[in-house]
Design a protein around this motif. Sequence first.
Motif, PDB file in Angstrom:
ATOM      1  N   GLY A  18       3.724  -5.590   3.741  1.00 24.79           N
ATOM      2  CA  GLY A  18       3.723  -6.276   5.025  1.00 24.79           C
ATOM      3  C   GLY A  18       2.613  -7.308   5.091  1.00 24.79           C
ATOM      4  N   ILE A  19       2.531  -7.970   6.247  1.00 21.54           N
ATOM      5  CA  ILE A  19       1.499  -8.980   6.480  1.00 21.54           C
ATOM      6  C   ILE A  19       0.313  -8.312   7.171  1.00 21.54           C
ATOM      7  N   VAL A  20      -0.872  -8.527   6.643  1.00 18.85           N
ATOM      8  CA  VAL A  20      -2.085  -7.877   7.141  1.00 18.85           C
ATOM      9  C   VAL A  20      -2.623  -8.609   8.369  1.00 18.85           C
ATOM     10  N   VAL A  43       0.845  -1.188   0.000  1.00 15.28           N
ATOM     11  CA  VAL A  43       0.000   0.000   0.000  1.00 15.28           C
ATOM     12  C   VAL A  43       0.883   1.240   0.000  1.00 15.28           C
ATOM     13  N   GLU A  44       0.377   2.311  -0.605  1.00 17.65           N
ATOM     14  CA  GLU A  44       1.059   3.602  -0.586  1.00 17.65           C
ATOM     15  C   GLU A  44       0.278   4.559   0.301  1.00 17.65           C
ATOM     16  N   GLY A  45       1.005   5.438   0.976  1.00 19.18           N
ATOM     17  CA  GLY A  45       0.333   6.418   1.811  1.00 19.18           C
ATOM     18  C   GLY A  45       1.315   7.395   2.418  1.00 19.18           C
ATOM     19  N   THR A  46       0.770   8.355   3.157  1.00 18.63           N
ATOM     20  CA  THR A  46       1.565   9.375   3.838  1.00 18.63           C
ATOM     21  C   THR A  46       1.594   9.077   5.331  1.00 18.63           C
ATOM     22  N   ASN A  94      -3.857   6.362   3.325  1.00 18.47           N
ATOM     23  CA  ASN A  94      -3.751   5.895   1.939  1.00 18.47           C
ATOM     24  C   ASN A  94      -4.735   6.584   1.007  1.00 18.47           C
ATOM     25  N   GLY A  95      -5.354   7.660   1.495  1.00 21.14           N
ATOM     26  CA  GLY A  95      -6.310   8.394   0.680  1.00 21.14           C
ATOM     27  C   GLY A  95      -7.741   8.140   1.078  1.00 21.14           C
ATOM     28  N   SER A  96      -7.972   7.069   1.870  1.00 18.11           N
ATOM     29  CA  SER A  96      -9.339   6.770   2.285  1.00 18.11           C
ATOM     30  C   SER A  96      -9.440   6.330   3.741  1.00 18.11           C
ATOM     31  N   GLU A  97      -8.340   5.832   4.326  1.00 15.76           N
ATOM     32  CA  GLU A  97      -8.404   5.360   5.705  1.00 15.76           C
ATOM     33  C   GLU A  97      -7.009   5.338   6.323  1.00 15.76           C
ATOM     34  N   GLU A  98      -6.995   5.265   7.662  1.00 17.87           N
ATOM     35  CA  GLU A  98      -5.742   5.141   8.398  1.00 17.87           C
ATOM     36  C   GLU A  98      -5.353   3.675   8.493  1.00 17.87           C
ATOM     37  N   ILE A  99      -4.077   3.389   8.263  1.00 23.95           N
ATOM     38  CA  ILE A  99      -3.543   2.033   8.343  1.00 23.95           C
ATOM     39  C   ILE A  99      -2.387   2.040   9.330  1.00 23.95           C
TER      40      ILE A  99
END
Length: 377
Positions: A194-196, A154-157, A169-174
Amino acid sequence: MAGLVIVLTVLAAMGESRQQSSAFVGLCVYSGDGFSILTNGTESVGVYASLDVGRVYRVTGVLYSSTSGLRMRPERVEPAEPTFPIDSLTGAYWPSRGYYLLTPAKIRLALPIDAAKGEMVSVEGLWHGGKFYPLNYRRLGLHEGPVDGMPWEVEGTVIYSGRQTLIWNGSEEIAVYPPYGVELEPGLRIRVLGIVRLYSRISLFVDSRDDILVLGLAERRPLQDAAIGDMAVGNCTVLGTGRSLKLDCADLRLYGFSARVGDVIHMEALRRRSSLLCLNCSVIMPREELPNGICSFSEGMFARISGNVSWVKVYRNGFGLANITAGDCWVLLKLRKSLGIRLDENDTVTAYGFFTTYRGMLAFEVASGDDVCSGNC
């Protein structure tokens, strides 16, 4: 004489039996110095030849039993296609301190395959000794969404760091749990594998620092256009202080920077769900340089006022009023007991706060004693 003929005949027959050749097709699961083991899933044969582990061979030679199992001294060795049943597995390829297939059960592969880490693959092969020996495989690509116990990219800030790293990731916190010793700074844009684990929020457990790729910084946008995960840029006046700053330009409070009420700051801050985090902030106009707004009354507006104390009145409960004048303009400065301020007539006063009213009269209110300066300000 007849007995001797019978014995020689039996020995000749036994010699012919030992020299009779047979063929065996199997997968090489071990190879050492001049010795290999082939298996077809049900039988294993030791062959006195150095072969390649993971390849299927057809071996022709003399097969015999030993105390360690079946053995063969080969007369001919050639690559072959499997003539025995093979198994098929589908999972995610996971090379980490060994080679594994996650289904999501963790299956040990005897050999690596040419696939990306985390990529879904369909593998045909054979079980032996608790390992799966791959013969053929087909690459299926990465999972498009999170599946519990499976790899996901996944990509995100990065919007929070510390004991738990959160990315947007543009829609939710991970939630991202990087390897020990790896810290991710807020404001970085990353791609992470990573492993979910599906808890109250999606959690991603990262196996190696190599599974984190820094793509750059959060996208810069004007404050009014910034969304979660963006870097909000703008100039703002500080209206309140504490663990965070209240600003005149946003409903969200700013963390990670200190300034005084009335200071004008330039802000480059990470926009989060319910706050702003300073990435690069500075005071561009100290509050002392604000114009004197005593003549510009507007209820609820922030201002700097400066003038002389014409009179002071303090009530029994400790609440007080000071009339501040400058030329033809005046305002009542409200002095709560908790401010710990004492003013006298003819004092020169500068205050930073908000215009309000007191019993229908023009008034001014400050948040703390630090926002009132008496004397040489």
